[in-house]
Design a protein around this motif. Structure first.
Motif, PDB file in Angstrom:
ATOM      1  N   ARG A   8     -17.031  65.245  49.331  1.00 37.56           N
ATOM      2  CA  ARG A   8     -16.784  65.170  50.782  1.00 37.56           C
ATOM      3  C   ARG A   8     -18.036  65.481  51.578  1.00 37.56           C
ATOM      4  O   ARG A   8     -18.190  65.021  52.715  1.00 37.56           O
ATOM      5  N   SER A   9     -18.925  66.293  51.008  1.00 39.57           N
ATOM      6  CA  SER A   9     -20.109  66.739  51.750  1.00 39.57           C
ATOM      7  C   SER A   9     -21.218  65.694  51.795  1.00 39.57           C
ATOM      8  O   SER A   9     -22.177  65.839  52.556  1.00 39.57           O
ATOM      9  N   LEU A  10     -21.120  64.639  50.984  1.00 38.52           N
ATOM     10  CA  LEU A  10     -22.176  63.630  50.947  1.00 38.52           C
ATOM     11  C   LEU A  10     -22.274  62.920  52.296  1.00 38.52           C
ATOM     12  O   LEU A  10     -21.277  62.440  52.825  1.00 38.52           O
ATOM     13  N   PRO A  11     -23.460  62.839  52.865  1.00 41.35           N
ATOM     14  CA  PRO A  11     -23.606  62.160  54.158  1.00 41.35           C
ATOM     15  C   PRO A  11     -23.263  60.682  54.079  1.00 41.35           C
ATOM     16  O   PRO A  11     -22.803  60.094  55.059  1.00 41.35           O
ATOM     17  N   GLU A  12     -23.491  60.061  52.935  1.00 41.11           N
ATOM     18  CA  GLU A  12     -23.081  58.679  52.687  1.00 41.11           C
ATOM     19  C   GLU A  12     -22.013  58.708  51.596  1.00 41.11           C
ATOM     20  O   GLU A  12     -22.249  59.250  50.514  1.00 41.11           O
ATOM     21  N   PRO A  13     -20.828  58.171  51.851  1.00 42.02           N
ATOM     22  CA  PRO A  13     -19.756  58.240  50.852  1.00 42.02           C
ATOM     23  C   PRO A  13     -20.141  57.562  49.553  1.00 42.02           C
ATOM     24  O   PRO A  13     -21.068  56.741  49.511  1.00 42.02           O
ATOM     25  N   LEU A  14     -19.412  57.891  48.497  1.00 42.69           N
ATOM     26  CA  LEU A  14     -19.705  57.297  47.204  1.00 42.69           C
ATOM     27  C   LEU A  14     -19.571  55.773  47.259  1.00 42.69           C
ATOM     28  O   LEU A  14     -20.356  55.055  46.661  1.00 42.69           O
ATOM     29  N   ILE A  15     -18.553  55.285  47.953  1.00 41.18           N
ATOM     30  CA  ILE A  15     -18.502  53.859  48.269  1.00 41.18           C
ATOM     31  C   ILE A  15     -19.280  53.673  49.559  1.00 41.18           C
ATOM     32  O   ILE A  15     -18.856  54.144  50.618  1.00 41.18           O
ATOM     33  N   PRO A  16     -20.429  53.023  49.517  1.00 44.94           N
ATOM     34  CA  PRO A  16     -21.322  52.975  50.679  1.00 44.94           C
ATOM     35  C   PRO A  16     -20.647  52.370  51.911  1.00 44.94           C
ATOM     36  O   PRO A  16     -19.803  51.467  51.801  1.00 44.94           O
ATOM     37  N   SER A  17     -21.034  52.868  53.060  1.00 46.61           N
ATOM     38  CA  SER A  17     -20.467  52.372  54.318  1.00 46.61           C
ATOM     39  C   SER A  17     -20.694  50.878  54.484  1.00 46.61           C
ATOM     40  O   SER A  17     -19.868  50.173  55.077  1.00 46.61           O
ATOM     41  N   SER A  18     -21.813  50.380  53.945  1.00 45.10           N
ATOM     42  CA  SER A  18     -22.127  48.960  54.091  1.00 45.10           C
ATOM     43  C   SER A  18     -21.144  48.062  53.346  1.00 45.10           C
ATOM     44  O   SER A  18     -21.038  46.869  53.639  1.00 45.10           O
ATOM     45  N   LEU A  19     -20.429  48.631  52.373  1.00 48.48           N
ATOM     46  CA  LEU A  19     -19.451  47.857  51.613  1.00 48.48           C
ATOM     47  C   LEU A  19     -18.011  48.202  51.971  1.00 48.48           C
ATOM     48  O   LEU A  19     -17.078  47.645  51.390  1.00 48.48           O
ATOM     49  N   TYR A  20     -17.837  49.082  52.915  1.00 47.99           N
ATOM     50  CA  TYR A  20     -16.490  49.576  53.236  1.00 47.99           C
ATOM     51  C   TYR A  20     -15.538  48.444  53.626  1.00 47.99           C
ATOM     52  O   TYR A  20     -14.447  48.298  53.046  1.00 47.99           O
ATOM     53  N   ASP A  21     -15.927  47.637  54.588  1.00 46.51           N
ATOM     54  CA  ASP A  21     -15.056  46.558  55.052  1.00 46.51           C
ATOM     55  C   ASP A  21     -14.750  45.563  53.939  1.00 46.51           C
ATOM     56  O   ASP A  21     -13.649  45.006  53.878  1.00 46.51           O
ATOM     57  N   ASN A  22     -15.721  45.339  53.048  1.00 45.43           N
ATOM     58  CA  ASN A  22     -15.518  44.404  51.946  1.00 45.43           C
ATOM     59  C   ASN A  22     -14.442  44.903  50.978  1.00 45.43           C
ATOM     60  O   ASN A  22     -13.596  44.130  50.524  1.00 45.43           O
ATOM     61  N   PHE A  23     -14.493  46.186  50.660  1.00 42.37           N
ATOM     62  CA  PHE A  23     -13.478  46.755  49.783  1.00 42.37           C
ATOM     63  C   PHE A  23     -12.101  46.731  50.445  1.00 42.37           C
ATOM     64  O   PHE A  23     -11.085  46.452  49.793  1.00 42.37           O
ATOM     65  N   MET A  24     -12.069  47.020  51.735  1.00 39.93           N
ATOM     66  CA  MET A  24     -10.794  47.008  52.446  1.00 39.93           C
ATOM     67  C   MET A  24     -10.192  45.606  52.480  1.00 39.93           C
ATOM     68  O   MET A  24      -8.978  45.425  52.365  1.00 39.93           O
ATOM     69  N   SER A  25     -11.040  44.609  52.612  1.00 35.00           N
ATOM     70  CA  SER A  25     -10.560  43.225  52.597  1.00 35.00           C
ATOM     71  C   SER A  25     -10.113  42.811  51.199  1.00 35.00           C
ATOM     72  O   SER A  25      -9.128  42.083  51.040  1.00 35.00           O
ATOM     73  N   ALA A  26     -10.829  43.283  50.186  1.00 33.67           N
ATOM     74  CA  ALA A  26     -10.523  42.897  48.810  1.00 33.67           C
ATOM     75  C   ALA A  26      -9.147  43.379  48.380  1.00 33.67           C
ATOM     76  O   ALA A  26      -8.427  42.677  47.664  1.00 33.67           O
ATOM     77  N   ILE A  27      -8.771  44.572  48.792  1.00 31.47           N
ATOM     78  CA  ILE A  27      -7.470  45.101  48.373  1.00 31.47           C
ATOM     79  C   ILE A  27      -6.328  44.357  49.042  1.00 31.47           C
ATOM     80  O   ILE A  27      -5.177  44.415  48.588  1.00 31.47           O
ATOM     81  N   ASP A  28      -6.633  43.606  50.088  1.00 36.73           N
ATOM     82  CA  ASP A  28      -5.604  42.859  50.818  1.00 36.73           C
ATOM     83  C   ASP A  28      -5.482  41.412  50.337  1.00 36.73           C
ATOM     84  O   ASP A  28      -4.706  40.636  50.906  1.00 36.73           O
TER      85      ASP A  28
END
Length: 235
Positions: free
Chosen positions: A69-89
């Motif tokens: 939780r403390s990582l300034p950049e999440p383990l799944i990078p912010s730049s790929l966030y929307d892509n992962f959210m779209s993929a699960i749909d």
């Protein structure tokens, strides 16, 4: 390379925690968790496998979750966030698996190796779910908001269901998604990646989350908390 605290915690939980009921859902003893964090911060990595020193395994899981939780950049990078959210749909399981594999391959090396180690561990936890009562769905509720964060904090509550579904998918399909990583060059050259995918991937490796890429240093480092530049070999 993965952070030392992650490697140490996973090693200990594989040895001591796979059959603990409610593992990762239960919180550990606050005093013992603070003791562990202090040890890592002072560059004295504790022996988490010794139950005589650290009796509460849930304190170990609390430290691991706190670190992620403390990582300034999440383990799944912010730049790929929307892509992962779209993929699960996506409408079919085959399409989801195909897209997730491509997205996992596009993660920076340090993120990929750390995520691989964590997902393999969580998959092992699920293999004991008849005892520990923690299946992939239950684990995803714990780790979804920890491993994925919407760049727009105001949307976090809206996205939580899809975050959990994405992490559940990663846990369930660890073997397919993290085996035999495609090289960055091959991924970029492949026509399999949709042209609409927008993610930062210039073929360089990173030395730490949230910092500029550093050549020839494919490690993930954290200056604070949990020690200085502490990493372990992911191989």
């Amino acid at each position: 390379m993965i952070p030392l605290v992650v490697g140490k915690c996973i090693e200990a939980m594989d040895m001591r925690g796979l059959e603990v009921e409610g593992i990762y859902r239960r919180s550990g003893m606050a005093a013992e968790s603070r003791k562990l964090v202090e040890a890592f911060n002072n560059d004295h990595p504790p022996d988490l496998t010794d139950p005589g020193i650290y009796q509460d395994v849930c304190s170990i899981t609390s430290v691991l979750k706190q670190y992620l939780r403390s990582l300034p950049e999440p383990l799944i990078p912010s730049s790929l966030y929307d892509n992962f959210m779209s993929a699960i749909d996506l409408p079919s399981h085959e399409a989801q698996l195909y897209k997730f594999r491509k997205l996992v391959d596009r993660m920076p090396e340090a993120h990929f190796q750390t995520m691989k180690a964590l997902m393999e561990h969580l998959n092992r936890v699920t293999q004991n779910s008849s005892i520990n009562l923690m299946n992939a769905k239950n684990l995803s509720v714990v780790f979804g908001p920890t491993l994925m964060r919407n760049p727009d904090p105001s949307q976090e509550m809206v996205d939580v269901t899809y975050q959990n579904l994405a992490i559940e998918f990663l846990i369930l399909h660890t073997d397919e998604l993290f085996a035999d990583r495609i090289t960055t060059t091959n991924v970029q050259d492949s026509q399999a990646i949709d042209d609409n995918d927008e993610a930062s991937d210039d073929g360089t490796e990173i030395s730490s989350f949230g910092e500029e890429p550093v050549a020839d240093s494919p490690t993930l480092e954290r200056s604070s908390p949990f020690g200085r530049s502490t990493v372990v070999d992911a191989s």
